[in-house]
Design a protein around this motif. Structure first.
Motif, PDB file in Angstrom:
ATOM      1  N   ASN A   1       0.038 -28.961   3.353  1.00 30.24           N
ATOM      2  CA  ASN A   1      -0.779 -30.052   4.310  1.00 30.24           C
ATOM      3  C   ASN A   1      -0.128 -31.014   4.653  1.00 30.24           C
ATOM      4  N   GLN A   2       1.042 -31.434   3.993  1.00 35.49           N
ATOM      5  CA  GLN A   2       2.076 -32.717   4.152  1.00 35.49           C
ATOM      6  C   GLN A   2       2.923 -32.069   5.362  1.00 35.49           C
ATOM      7  N   ILE A   3       3.381 -31.045   5.248  1.00 35.61           N
ATOM      8  CA  ILE A   3       4.315 -30.377   6.568  1.00 35.61           C
ATOM      9  C   ILE A   3       3.429 -30.449   7.586  1.00 35.61           C
ATOM     10  N   HIS A   4       2.204 -29.856   7.834  1.00 43.41           N
ATOM     11  CA  HIS A   4       1.388 -29.717   8.867  1.00 43.41           C
ATOM     12  C   HIS A   4       1.098 -31.419   9.405  1.00 43.41           C
ATOM     13  N   TYR A   5       0.774 -32.233   8.477  1.00 51.10           N
ATOM     14  CA  TYR A   5       0.543 -33.698   8.978  1.00 51.10           C
ATOM     15  C   TYR A   5       1.878 -34.147   9.579  1.00 51.10           C
TER      16      TYR A   5
END
Length: 70
Positions: A57-61
């Motif tokens: 999720n952090q990578i996508h954000y």
């Protein structure tokens, strides 16, 4: 249940498991050890899952915000 009662229950479970498995070497103690090991595996698997999920999720954000900045 509050945190104190959960902690006391965990300590009692650990003590009973230790006494029944290591001291008395009973079948119930073996079952409790198996139960404890299974719970340990579930906790480790869940922790790895949630850490991986957070990382993805952090990578996508970060990718989404980079696109907005440019």
């Amino acid at each position: 249940m509050n945190k104190k009662s959960i902690l006391i229950s965990a300590i009692i479970f650990a003590a009973v498991t230790l006494i029944l498995n290591n001291v008395l070497q009973t079948a119930v103690g073996g079952f409790l050890m198996t139960l404890s090991f299974s719970a340990f595996v579930v906790v480790i698997t869940g922790a790895v899952y949630y850490i991986s999920k957070f990382y993805i999720n952090q990578i996508h954000y970060n990718q989404k915000n980079r696109e907005n900045i440019k």
